[in-house]
Design an enzyme around this catalytic site. Structure first.
Site, mmCIF file in Angstrom:
data_model
loop_
_atom_site.group_PDB
_atom_site.id
_atom_site.type_symbol
_atom_site.label_atom_id
_atom_site.label_comp_id
_atom_site.label_asym_id
_atom_site.label_seq_id
_atom_site.Cartn_x
_atom_site.Cartn_y
_atom_site.Cartn_z
ATOM 1 N N GLU A 13 62.178 -71.998 -86.731
ATOM 2 C CA GLU A 13 63.589 -71.811 -86.445
ATOM 3 C C GLU A 13 63.945 -72.412 -85.087
ATOM 4 O OE1 GLU A 13 64.728 -68.063 -89.160
ATOM 5 O OE2 GLU A 13 63.701 -67.550 -87.315
ATOM 6 N N CYS A 72 67.142 -73.798 -78.170
ATOM 7 C CA CYS A 72 65.884 -73.053 -78.100
ATOM 8 C C CYS A 72 64.980 -73.577 -79.216
ATOM 9 C CB CYS A 72 66.198 -71.572 -78.283
ATOM 10 S SG CYS A 72 64.741 -70.540 -78.304
ATOM 11 N N CYS A 100 52.855 -67.318 -84.369
ATOM 12 C CA CYS A 100 52.244 -67.279 -83.037
ATOM 13 C C CYS A 100 50.919 -66.542 -83.174
ATOM 14 C CB CYS A 100 53.170 -66.528 -82.065
ATOM 15 S SG CYS A 100 52.556 -66.482 -80.369
ATOM 16 N N CYS A 117 52.373 -59.883 -79.497
ATOM 17 C CA CYS A 117 53.168 -59.005 -78.643
ATOM 18 C C CYS A 117 53.884 -58.013 -79.557
ATOM 19 C CB CYS A 117 54.164 -59.812 -77.825
ATOM 20 S SG CYS A 117 53.331 -61.065 -76.814
ATOM 21 N N CYS A 139 57.711 -58.312 -80.629
ATOM 22 C CA CYS A 139 58.203 -59.640 -81.039
ATOM 23 C C CYS A 139 58.034 -59.850 -82.539
ATOM 24 C CB CYS A 139 57.448 -60.714 -80.264
ATOM 25 S SG CYS A 139 57.859 -62.385 -80.784
ATOM 26 N N GLY A 174 56.306 -69.269 -81.192
ATOM 27 C CA GLY A 174 55.049 -69.825 -80.715
ATOM 28 C C GLY A 174 54.823 -69.720 -79.233
ATOM 29 N N GLU A 175 53.569 -69.915 -78.853
ATOM 30 C CA GLU A 175 53.177 -69.921 -77.445
ATOM 31 C C GLU A 175 52.955 -71.388 -77.048
ATOM 32 O OE1 GLU A 175 52.781 -68.054 -74.559
ATOM 33 O OE2 GLU A 175 52.226 -70.071 -73.932
ATOM 34 N N SER A 232 58.634 -71.254 -71.681
ATOM 35 C CA SER A 232 58.340 -69.826 -71.531
ATOM 36 C C SER A 232 56.941 -69.538 -72.054
ATOM 37 C CB SER A 232 59.366 -69.010 -72.321
ATOM 38 O OG SER A 232 59.019 -67.644 -72.301
ATOM 39 N N SER A 266 56.814 -64.349 -69.495
ATOM 40 C CA SER A 266 57.151 -63.095 -70.162
ATOM 41 C C SER A 266 56.327 -61.976 -69.540
ATOM 42 C CB SER A 266 56.834 -63.220 -71.656
ATOM 43 O OG SER A 266 57.635 -64.219 -72.216
ATOM 44 N N LEU A 267 56.911 -61.305 -68.576
ATOM 45 C CA LEU A 267 56.152 -60.286 -67.837
ATOM 46 C C LEU A 267 56.192 -58.949 -68.585
ATOM 47 C CD1 LEU A 267 54.560 -60.128 -65.157
ATOM 48 C CD2 LEU A 267 56.605 -59.118 -64.146
ATOM 49 N N HIS A 268 57.368 -58.369 -68.699
ATOM 50 C CA HIS A 268 57.621 -57.193 -69.537
ATOM 51 C C HIS A 268 56.982 -55.880 -69.106
ATOM 52 C CE1 HIS A 268 59.461 -60.131 -72.034
ATOM 53 N NE2 HIS A 268 58.376 -60.531 -72.637
ATOM 54 N N ASN A 326 65.886 -56.898 -78.710
ATOM 55 C CA ASN A 326 66.575 -57.227 -79.965
ATOM 56 C C ASN A 326 65.793 -56.643 -81.126
ATOM 57 O OD1 ASN A 326 68.716 -58.855 -78.845
ATOM 58 N ND2 ASN A 326 67.136 -60.342 -78.356
ATOM 59 N N CYS A 357 66.543 -63.631 -79.167
ATOM 60 C CA CYS A 357 65.144 -63.696 -78.705
ATOM 61 C C CYS A 357 64.276 -62.729 -79.468
ATOM 62 C CB CYS A 357 65.025 -63.235 -77.258
ATOM 63 S SG CYS A 357 65.777 -64.268 -76.092
HETATM 64 N N1 SAH Z 1 55.737 -67.281 -76.637
HETATM 65 C C1 SAH Z 1 56.536 -67.527 -75.497
HETATM 66 C C2 SAH Z 1 57.903 -68.065 -75.812
HETATM 67 C C3 SAH Z 1 58.664 -67.491 -76.986
HETATM 68 S S1 SAH Z 1 59.347 -65.874 -76.860
HETATM 69 C C4 SAH Z 1 56.643 -66.267 -74.673
HETATM 70 O O1 SAH Z 1 56.261 -65.213 -75.129
HETATM 71 O O2 SAH Z 1 57.080 -66.376 -73.524
HETATM 72 C C5 SAH Z 1 60.798 -66.010 -75.827
HETATM 73 C C6 SAH Z 1 61.108 -64.710 -75.077
HETATM 74 O O3 SAH Z 1 61.636 -63.692 -75.950
HETATM 75 C C7 SAH Z 1 59.869 -64.094 -74.434
HETATM 76 O O4 SAH Z 1 60.132 -63.638 -73.143
HETATM 77 C C8 SAH Z 1 59.602 -62.940 -75.358
HETATM 78 O O5 SAH Z 1 58.810 -61.985 -74.732
HETATM 79 C C9 SAH Z 1 60.989 -62.468 -75.670
HETATM 80 N N2 SAH Z 1 61.063 -61.589 -76.834
HETATM 81 C C10 SAH Z 1 60.220 -61.520 -77.874
HETATM 82 N N3 SAH Z 1 60.624 -60.575 -78.762
HETATM 83 C C11 SAH Z 1 61.755 -60.040 -78.257
HETATM 84 C C12 SAH Z 1 62.673 -59.047 -78.749
HETATM 85 N N4 SAH Z 1 62.495 -58.447 -79.917
HETATM 86 N N5 SAH Z 1 63.747 -58.766 -77.992
HETATM 87 C C13 SAH Z 1 63.963 -59.427 -76.838
HETATM 88 N N6 SAH Z 1 63.145 -60.378 -76.332
HETATM 89 C C14 SAH Z 1 62.052 -60.690 -77.045
HETATM 90 FE FE1 SF4 Z 2 54.068 -65.083 -79.333
HETATM 91 FE FE2 SF4 Z 2 55.874 -65.087 -77.331
HETATM 92 FE FE3 SF4 Z 2 56.228 -63.539 -79.514
HETATM 93 FE FE4 SF4 Z 2 54.306 -62.941 -77.747
HETATM 94 S S1 SF4 Z 2 56.536 -62.951 -77.373
HETATM 95 S S2 SF4 Z 2 54.102 -62.955 -79.997
HETATM 96 S S3 SF4 Z 2 53.621 -64.967 -77.125
HETATM 97 S S4 SF4 Z 2 56.201 -65.777 -79.486
#
Ligand code: SAH
Ligand code: SF4
Length: 409
Positions: free
Chosen positions: A116, A129, A136, A140, A143, A196-197, A228, A250-252, A327, A370
């Site tokens: 996508e 984007c 991936c 996480c 995600c 993806g990463e 990212s 992506s710290l979180h 989200n 996201c």
């Molecule tokens: N894999 C990479 C890039 C893709 S994700 C990464 O993890 O950085 C893009 C961003 O969306 C990342 O910061 C990810 O942590 C965040 N993200 C993933 N799932 C999400 C969700 N359900 N709600 C909000 N942000 C989310």
């Molecule tokens: Fe992969 Fe980024 Fe989603 Fe983590 S947040 S599963 S690294 S796409």
């Protein structure tokens, strides 16, 4: 090798099918690759550099897909090119437009897999984007993409191809005779924040971004491209030196204990290693700050104490903190923090001297926000039970399905 359990236990890699066409696709080739291919096809060495520039301009400045349309090349040469090469993009199979103008594209790549791509128009800019992998390998727990089991790296052609398909849809190619600098750039910014990463597909991402940044390629400034990553420490320095784009991380979470749960790659590259790599990031300066992404999960990582720990953790790193309201997606084991909580968190970070914008969710009605991305056709999804188990959360109640109930995924 360590004895700890694998971080991505259940990934089924998709084997890449060998290309069927004998003709080589020119999209996604680096400059040296293109030049070598042209020479191998019979272009005289002395002309190869000039031909390379001409082809790039036709393909990436003008959006031309047929050698016949390349009117500054002699007819014979066009025929020679057509005999050896193609100009091929992945296929756009669906387009959804959100009430807020966000567009989500479903793009099919070789082998029938789908990724996508999301276009987000805003005042004065438009951000595309793009995805770097189908699914991936990381898992996480917040995600949606991470619940997809099938994974394959995209090729450089498939990554650049996403930008070109979006330009097709937006009608962004310049009219005949107009220089690229006079174009309206509907796509002014690029973010590698789709599926993806990106740092696990380093070479293809690097080659594609070089084309995106090249003045004879897509011509976007490296400062308008953000990659990212979830924190693949050994590749971070390379991203600075070999790609040179902006970095988002992506710290979180602010403790290893919580980050191990939310972003399991943290077990391999814990916070101290990640922050050391960021402090050493080659491009780091006050004008080129690192963006920290921080998803706001109700009752999980959103307290005042978390916010204070966050600013202590990143002390000394020129940074901006992007707060992302979680989200939701079907079966997600978390909830979005309340708006007042997000604002209180943002306030603490802001008072410590960091910009702390709250990302407005875009395209939620079409699942384009996201972390909501995932191929619609992807059936091998993890169950809510597996997701909860990985997140260390209580098991959701089992719903007994009626035998005649429709299969919703
Ligand atoms: N894999 C990479 C890039 C893709 S994700 C990464 O993890 O950085 C893009 C961003 O969306 C990342 O910061 C990810 O942590 C965040 N993200 C993933 N799932 C999400 C969700 N359900 N709600 C909000 N942000 C989310
Ligand atoms: Fe992969 Fe980024 Fe989603 Fe983590 S947040 S599963 S690294 S796409």
């Amino acid at each position: 090798m360590t004895a700890s359990p694998p971080i991505t236990p259940e990934v089924l890699p998709i084997p890449r099918k060998p290309p069927e066409a004998a003709r080589l696709n020119l999209v996604g080739l680096t400059r040296p690759q293109l030049r070598a291919a042209l020479v191998a096809a019979g272009t005289p060495e002395a002309q190869a550099k000039m031909r390379e520039n001409q082809l790039w301009q036709w393909i990436y400045h003008k959006g031309v897909r047929s050698f016949d349309a390349m009117t500054n090349l002699a007819k014979d040469y066009r025929a020679l090119l057509a005999g050896h090469f193609t100009i091929e993009l992945p296929e756009m199979v669906a387009r959804t437009v959100s009430a807020d103008g966000t567009r989500k594209y479903l793009v099919r790549i070789a082998g029938g897999h789908e990724v996508e791509v999301v276009y987000i128009p805003e005042d004065g800019r438009g951000t595309l984007c793009i995805s770097s992998q189908v699914g991936c390998t990381l898992t996480c727990t917040f995600c949606h993409t991470g619940t997809q089991r099938l994974v394959r790296n995209l090729t450089a052609a498939e990554i650049v191809g996403q930008i070109m398909l979006a330009r097709d849809d937006l009608g962004e190619w310049p009219a005949q005779g107009r220089a690229p600098k006079d174009e309206t750039r509907l796509i002014s910014n690029l973010v590698l924040m789709g599926m993806g990463e990106p740092l696990y597909n380093f070479d293809a991402v690097r080659d594609a971004m070089k084309i995106a940044m090249d003045n004879e390629g897509i011509s976007l400034s490296r400062r308008r491209i953000t990659l990212s990553t979830s924190g693949i420490v050994p590749e971070i320095a390379r991203a600075g030196t070999e790609i040179g784009c902006m970095l988002a991380v992506s710290l979180h979470a602010t403790t290893d204990e919580l980050r191990n749960q939310l972003v399991p790659i943290n077990r391999k590259y814990p916070l101290t290693q990640l922050l050391d790599a960021l402090r050493a990031y080659p491009k780091l300066s006050n004008s080129e700050r690192i963006t920290f992404e921080y998803v706001m999960l109700k009752g999980v990582n959103d307290s005042d104490a978390d916010a204070r720990r966050l600013v202590r953790l990143i002390a000394g790193i020129p940074a901006k903190i992007n707060l992302i309201p979680f989200n939701e997606w079907p079966g997600a084991p978390y909830q979005r923090s309340a708006w007042e909580r997000i604002e209180a968190f943002a306030d603490i970070v802001h008072k410590a001297g960091y910009a702390s914008p709250i990302r407005t969710p875009r395209g939620e009605d079409i699942m384009a926000a996201c972390g909501q991305l995932k191929s619609a056709t992807e059936r091998a999804r993890k169950s809510r039970f597996e997701i909860a188990a990985e997140a260390g959360l209580p098991q959701p109640e089992r719903v007994v399905r009626r035998p005649d109930a429709p299969d919703l995924h």
